[in-house]
Motif scaffolding. Sequence first.
Motif, PDB file in Angstrom:
ATOM      1  N   GLN A  14       3.503  13.439 -10.695  1.00 23.79           N
ATOM      2  CA  GLN A  14       4.604  14.401 -10.765  1.00 23.79           C
ATOM      3  C   GLN A  14       5.485  14.198 -11.998  1.00 23.79           C
ATOM      4  OE1 GLN A  14       6.701  14.032  -7.064  1.00 23.79           O
ATOM      5  NE2 GLN A  14       4.883  14.479  -5.811  1.00 23.79           N
ATOM      6  N   ASP A  15       5.619  12.970 -12.467  1.00 17.75           N
ATOM      7  CA  ASP A  15       6.545  12.670 -13.564  1.00 17.75           C
ATOM      8  C   ASP A  15       5.767  12.033 -14.712  1.00 17.75           C
ATOM      9  OD1 ASP A  15       8.651  12.134 -15.192  1.00 17.75           O
ATOM     10  OD2 ASP A  15       9.694  10.770 -13.812  1.00 17.75           O
ATOM     11  N   GLU A  16       5.263  12.851 -15.594  1.00 19.74           N
ATOM     12  CA  GLU A  16       4.461  12.343 -16.699  1.00 19.74           C
ATOM     13  C   GLU A  16       5.301  11.573 -17.712  1.00 19.74           C
ATOM     14  OE1 GLU A  16       2.374  15.554 -18.437  1.00 19.74           O
ATOM     15  OE2 GLU A  16       1.183  16.003 -16.629  1.00 19.74           O
ATOM     16  N   ALA A  17       6.575  11.866 -17.789  1.00 16.72           N
ATOM     17  CA  ALA A  17       7.429  11.211 -18.784  1.00 16.72           C
ATOM     18  C   ALA A  17       7.585   9.719 -18.514  1.00 16.72           C
ATOM     19  CB  ALA A  17       8.797  11.892 -18.820  1.00 16.72           C
ATOM     20  N   ASN A  18       7.584   9.326 -17.255  1.00 16.43           N
ATOM     21  CA  ASN A  18       7.789   7.911 -16.892  1.00 16.43           C
ATOM     22  C   ASN A  18       6.512   7.255 -16.359  1.00 16.43           C
ATOM     23  OD1 ASN A  18      10.633   7.937 -17.456  1.00 16.43           O
ATOM     24  ND2 ASN A  18      10.912   9.101 -15.552  1.00 16.43           N
ATOM     25  N   GLN A  19       5.377   7.761 -16.787  1.00 15.67           N
ATOM     26  CA  GLN A  19       4.115   7.216 -16.281  1.00 15.67           C
ATOM     27  C   GLN A  19       3.935   5.738 -16.632  1.00 15.67           C
ATOM     28  OE1 GLN A  19       0.832   9.641 -17.587  1.00 15.67           O
ATOM     29  NE2 GLN A  19       1.097  11.146 -15.925  1.00 15.67           N
ATOM     30  N   ALA A  20       4.360   5.343 -17.823  1.00 16.49           N
ATOM     31  CA  ALA A  20       4.183   3.946 -18.246  1.00 16.49           C
ATOM     32  C   ALA A  20       4.929   2.995 -17.311  1.00 16.49           C
ATOM     33  CB  ALA A  20       4.666   3.765 -19.684  1.00 16.49           C
ATOM     34  N   GLU A  21       6.150   3.385 -16.944  1.00 13.83           N
ATOM     35  CA  GLU A  21       6.936   2.547 -16.029  1.00 13.83           C
ATOM     36  C   GLU A  21       6.269   2.472 -14.654  1.00 13.83           C
ATOM     37  OE1 GLU A  21      11.286   2.539 -13.779  1.00 13.83           O
ATOM     38  OE2 GLU A  21      10.890   3.964 -15.424  1.00 13.83           O
ATOM     39  N   TYR A  22       5.798   3.626 -14.180  1.00 13.84           N
ATOM     40  CA  TYR A  22       5.167   3.656 -12.859  1.00 13.84           C
ATOM     41  C   TYR A  22       3.862   2.846 -12.847  1.00 13.84           C
ATOM     42  CZ  TYR A  22       8.449   7.466 -11.962  1.00 13.84           C
ATOM     43  OH  TYR A  22       9.584   8.222 -11.813  1.00 13.84           O
ATOM     44  N   ILE A  23       3.129   2.922 -13.945  1.00 12.11           N
ATOM     45  CA  ILE A  23       1.870   2.162 -14.026  1.00 12.11           C
ATOM     46  C   ILE A  23       2.150   0.662 -14.021  1.00 12.11           C
ATOM     47  CG2 ILE A  23      -0.070   1.617 -15.537  1.00 12.11           C
ATOM     48  CD1 ILE A  23      -0.115   4.572 -16.357  1.00 12.11           C
ATOM     49  N   ALA A  24       3.222   0.252 -14.715  1.00 15.21           N
ATOM     50  CA  ALA A  24       3.588  -1.170 -14.722  1.00 15.21           C
ATOM     51  C   ALA A  24       3.963  -1.635 -13.317  1.00 15.21           C
ATOM     52  CB  ALA A  24       4.739  -1.408 -15.691  1.00 15.21           C
ATOM     53  N   ARG A  25       4.737  -0.816 -12.614  1.00 13.88           N
ATOM     54  CA  ARG A  25       5.105  -1.166 -11.235  1.00 13.88           C
ATOM     55  C   ARG A  25       3.882  -1.148 -10.323  1.00 13.88           C
ATOM     56  NH1 ARG A  25       9.935   2.760  -9.695  1.00 13.88           N
ATOM     57  NH2 ARG A  25       9.506   1.781  -7.653  1.00 13.88           N
ATOM     58  N   LEU A  26       2.982  -0.203 -10.592  1.00 12.14           N
ATOM     59  CA  LEU A  26       1.744  -0.139  -9.810  1.00 12.14           C
ATOM     60  C   LEU A  26       0.906  -1.399 -10.016  1.00 12.14           C
ATOM     61  CD1 LEU A  26      -0.106   1.581  -7.999  1.00 12.14           C
ATOM     62  CD2 LEU A  26      -1.095   2.562 -10.076  1.00 12.14           C
ATOM     63  N   LEU A  39       0.828  -1.204   0.000  1.00 12.54           N
ATOM     64  CA  LEU A  39       0.000   0.000   0.000  1.00 12.54           C
ATOM     65  C   LEU A  39       0.865   1.258   0.000  1.00 12.54           C
ATOM     66  CD1 LEU A  39      -2.882  -0.924   2.492  1.00 12.54           C
ATOM     67  CD2 LEU A  39      -3.005  -0.722   0.000  1.00 12.54           C
ATOM     68  N   THR A  40       1.938   1.218   0.767  1.00 16.71           N
ATOM     69  CA  THR A  40       2.859   2.362   0.780  1.00 16.71           C
ATOM     70  C   THR A  40       3.489   2.560  -0.594  1.00 16.71           C
ATOM     71  OG1 THR A  40       3.345   1.945   3.114  1.00 16.71           O
ATOM     72  CG2 THR A  40       4.895   3.332   1.898  1.00 16.71           C
ATOM     73  N   THR A  41       3.877   1.439  -1.212  1.00 20.49           N
ATOM     74  CA  THR A  41       4.472   1.521  -2.552  1.00 20.49           C
ATOM     75  C   THR A  41       3.469   2.058  -3.562  1.00 20.49           C
ATOM     76  OG1 THR A  41       5.869  -0.381  -2.008  1.00 20.49           O
ATOM     77  CG2 THR A  41       5.666   0.203  -4.327  1.00 20.49           C
ATOM     78  N   ILE A  42       2.222   1.592  -3.462  1.00 17.96           N
ATOM     79  CA  ILE A  42       1.177   2.070  -4.380  1.00 17.96           C
ATOM     80  C   ILE A  42       0.964   3.571  -4.216  1.00 17.96           C
ATOM     81  CG2 ILE A  42      -1.305   1.955  -4.837  1.00 17.96           C
ATOM     82  CD1 ILE A  42      -1.147  -1.058  -4.231  1.00 17.96           C
ATOM     83  N   GLN A  43       0.921   4.037  -2.984  1.00 18.04           N
ATOM     84  CA  GLN A  43       0.747   5.467  -2.734  1.00 18.04           C
ATOM     85  C   GLN A  43       1.905   6.275  -3.320  1.00 18.04           C
ATOM     86  OE1 GLN A  43      -1.950   7.036  -1.159  1.00 18.04           O
ATOM     87  NE2 GLN A  43      -0.918   8.860  -1.979  1.00 18.04           N
ATOM     88  N   LEU A  44       3.120   5.747  -3.161  1.00 18.18           N
ATOM     89  CA  LEU A  44       4.294   6.429  -3.702  1.00 18.18           C
ATOM     90  C   LEU A  44       4.246   6.480  -5.225  1.00 18.18           C
ATOM     91  CD1 LEU A  44       7.085   7.719  -3.288  1.00 18.18           C
ATOM     92  CD2 LEU A  44       8.049   5.408  -3.265  1.00 18.18           C
ATOM     93  N   LEU A  45       3.857   5.369  -5.850  1.00 23.09           N
ATOM     94  CA  LEU A  45       3.785   5.327  -7.310  1.00 23.09           C
ATOM     95  C   LEU A  45       2.710   6.276  -7.842  1.00 23.09           C
ATOM     96  CD1 LEU A  45       4.211   1.484  -7.889  1.00 23.09           C
ATOM     97  CD2 LEU A  45       5.845   3.280  -8.491  1.00 23.09           C
ATOM     98  N   LEU A  46       1.600   6.387  -7.143  1.00 23.51           N
ATOM     99  CA  LEU A  46       0.554   7.322  -7.562  1.00 23.51           C
ATOM    100  C   LEU A  46       1.068   8.762  -7.523  1.00 23.51           C
ATOM    101  CD1 LEU A  46      -2.603   5.793  -5.805  1.00 23.51           C
ATOM    102  CD2 LEU A  46      -2.108   5.841  -8.255  1.00 23.51           C
ATOM    103  N   ASP A  47       1.832   9.070  -6.498  1.00 24.17           N
ATOM    104  CA  ASP A  47       2.413  10.414  -6.421  1.00 24.17           C
ATOM    105  C   ASP A  47       3.396  10.651  -7.565  1.00 24.17           C
ATOM    106  OD1 ASP A  47       0.939  10.869  -4.152  1.00 24.17           O
ATOM    107  OD2 ASP A  47       2.574  10.356  -2.765  1.00 24.17           O
ATOM    108  N   LEU A  48       4.193   9.624  -7.891  1.00 25.23           N
ATOM    109  CA  LEU A  48       5.169   9.760  -8.978  1.00 25.23           C
ATOM    110  C   LEU A  48       4.477   9.911 -10.328  1.00 25.23           C
ATOM    111  CD1 LEU A  48       7.854   7.124  -7.888  1.00 25.23           C
ATOM    112  CD2 LEU A  48       8.065   9.619  -7.844  1.00 25.23           C
TER     113      LEU A  48
END
Length: 409
Positions: free
Chosen positions: A206-218, A194-203
């Motif tokens: 904030q960082d639209e360029a790497n959204q695809a990577e963050y969504i995959a990790r999410l 849950l903490t990781t998910i919250q962090l990824l949502l914030d990223l």
Amino acid sequence: MRKAIVKGVIIFVALFLLLSLATKFALDEGENALSLFAGAALSNSVKDKSIDRPAAAEEDLAVLLKERPDELITDGTKFLHDYGYLPDTGYINRYKLTWMNVALAFVAGLLSFFWNVREEKSLEIDILELSDYLGALHRGEDQLVLRDDLFGQLRDDLYKTVLILRESRENALTDRTLLKRNIEDITHQIKTPLTTIQLLLDLIQQDEANQAEYIARLDAEINRLNRLTSDLLKLSSLDAGAIIFRSECFSAESMIYEAIQPIESLIHKKQVELRLTGQDYEVKGDRSWLMEAILNLVKNAVEAVEEKGIVEIRLSENDIYRSIAIQDNGPGISAEDLRHIFDRFFKSQNAQKESFGIGLSMAKSIVEGHGGSLEVESKNSGSCFEIRLYYQLAAPRPRVRPGEVTKLL
């Protein structure tokens, strides 16, 4: 003491009444018989015939006794009374017999009194000893005293009951401690993703360029959380006894092939060589749950080996059970970790970061729920987890020649 007195008085009165009735009956019958024969002897017909014909006198006497008993008794009683042979004249003293009955009844009542006093004293001693025994058990001083009597049996039953209650209390305390620890572990396991998910949502914001990577990790973290909740539900169902295992026959080999399908990508990724050796047989049990146990054990072995490692699944049998052994050539498990390897949420030193520490505990519960056992051995050259299915669970059905090796993937 009061009970002993009451019992003694009851014995005295009852025995006195019985003796009095018996004495009266005996005396009355004796007097009637004596009067009857006295009356017959006074009969004129008997007197006249008894001088010349004794035999005829006996016959006449017998006839008189049958035909005129009441008349003869009356005449005989009067005769005996006149000459002092009945109680009223002192020949038979009923008062003496009465006092004899009183004396006998008194002695019997006295003996009963002393006997009951002795029994009450013995009972009081036994109760005091039993009270001391219970106090000793309460203090934790186990004293099993063997006695072949009623109180000995009672002591034995109390001893067993106290042991059962003590064991229940200890189990309750252990379960409470385990529940507290499990809640803490579950909270930690859920809090991490849950903490990781919250962090990824914030990223992502904030960082639209790497959204695809963050969504995959999410997505990976959400899947991890789903696996955790699914495993926890399965484990809680097993613990609660809510699972009723089905009874069906199926091939051990086909079950293993199907069980490893969810981790084929992991096996390919690490280039692990997975082997099956031994002779196939039929298993009787719940196929889906046994597949869950096999999957957890094989996944644990694949995660333990290095890239291009070897995991071997051996099917074997002996006179007692059929075996499914999962052997890996990983670094092994330390002696300290081996003692806790089946504990819930326990992670060994070589465990993967993504591991929940639930799989081995669940596998053990499933196998034991089928009446089998799960054993483990570990050395520096690797670990071996062995499922033992006893003969009430498995029946032979040869399909692979002994010693033949089949490479699964």
